[in-house]
Design a protein around this motif. Structure first.
Motif, PDB file in Angstrom:
ATOM      1  N   HIS A  45       0.841  -1.198   0.000  1.00 39.33           N
ATOM      2  CA  HIS A  45       0.000   0.000   0.000  1.00 39.33           C
ATOM      3  C   HIS A  45       0.879   1.252   0.000  1.00 39.33           C
ATOM      4  N   LEU A  46       0.373   2.294  -0.616  1.00 43.09           N
ATOM      5  CA  LEU A  46       1.069   3.579  -0.595  1.00 43.09           C
ATOM      6  C   LEU A  46       0.492   4.452   0.513  1.00 43.09           C
TER       7      LEU A  46
ATOM      8  N   MET B 160       5.969   3.245   0.543  1.00 43.23           N
ATOM      9  CA  MET B 160       5.328   1.952   0.363  1.00 43.23           C
ATOM     10  C   MET B 160       5.427   1.196   1.691  1.00 43.23           C
ATOM     11  N   VAL B 161       4.319   0.553   2.082  1.00 42.00           N
ATOM     12  CA  VAL B 161       4.316  -0.243   3.311  1.00 42.00           C
ATOM     13  C   VAL B 161       5.149  -1.496   3.049  1.00 42.00           C
ATOM     14  N   HIS B 162       6.227  -1.662   3.834  1.00 40.17           N
ATOM     15  CA  HIS B 162       7.101  -2.819   3.684  1.00 40.17           C
ATOM     16  C   HIS B 162       6.603  -3.970   4.559  1.00 40.17           C
TER      17      HIS B 162
ATOM     18  N   LEU C 178       3.960   0.426  11.291  1.00 40.96           N
ATOM     19  CA  LEU C 178       4.334   0.092   9.913  1.00 40.96           C
ATOM     20  C   LEU C 178       5.817   0.325   9.697  1.00 40.96           C
ATOM     21  N   ILE C 179       6.435  -0.519   8.893  1.00 39.64           N
ATOM     22  CA  ILE C 179       7.791  -0.263   8.407  1.00 39.64           C
ATOM     23  C   ILE C 179       7.633   0.185   6.969  1.00 39.64           C
ATOM     24  N   LEU C 180       8.110   1.408   6.701  1.00 39.99           N
ATOM     25  CA  LEU C 180       7.928   2.004   5.382  1.00 39.99           C
ATOM     26  C   LEU C 180       9.194   1.893   4.564  1.00 39.99           C
ATOM     27  N   ALA C 181       9.021   1.908   3.253  1.00 36.75           N
ATOM     28  CA  ALA C 181      10.161   1.887   2.328  1.00 36.75           C
ATOM     29  C   ALA C 181       9.939   2.991   1.312  1.00 36.75           C
TER      30      ALA C 181
END
Length: 146
Positions: free
Chosen positions: A103-104, A129-131, A139-142
């Protein structure tokens, strides 16, 4: 205008507030404000004229203190109920969202972060982007490029 100010302040300090269920005067002094005409025993001279015995005076004072303690307990309970109602009222408007990897999302910039330097700087960064999705909704984001 200046003559009415003391009366306006008396009215402001003796009106019950919805959030606390008490008057500001009650919260500060632990008792309700008493208008001079409402006082049953206003002075020592009146006590002597009424010829109130010490035992009767002590009983009256004890009853007054018991009433004050009861009012304070009511205020504490009212405050607890109010504090419990506030999150429920707020959470009625919150829409829970479920995120999944891919997901963005946008990341909010907290005012104390380095990115928030100016008054008109943006409130959000991204898209990211949800990593990974962790327990508790973290959430860990990328970055978009990985």
């Amino acid at each position: 205008m200046a003559r009415g100010l003391p009366f306006a302040l008396l009215g402001y300090h003796t009106i019950v507030r919805t959030s606390t269920g008490a008057t500001p005067y009650m919260l500060v002094y632990g008792t309700e404000a008493v208008i001079p005409t409402d006082v049953e025993i206003p002075s020592l001279r009146i006590i002597q004229e009424v010829e109130l015995s010490d035992a009767e005076w002590i009983r009256c004072r004890y009853e007054q203190l018991a009433v004050i303690d009861g009012k304070i307990m009511n205020e504490v309970c009212h405050n607890q109920f109010y504090l419990n109602r506030m999150p429920r009222s707020f959470n009625k408007r919150v829409k829970p969202r479920q995120f999944a990897p891919g997901h963005l999302v946008l990341k909010k910039i907290i005012p104390h972060q380095d990115e928030a330097k100016e008054k008109f700087s943006p409130n959000w960064q991204g898209p990211y982007m949800v990593h990974r999705v962790l327990t508790g909704g973290a959430l860990i984001l990328a970055e978009m490029d990985g």
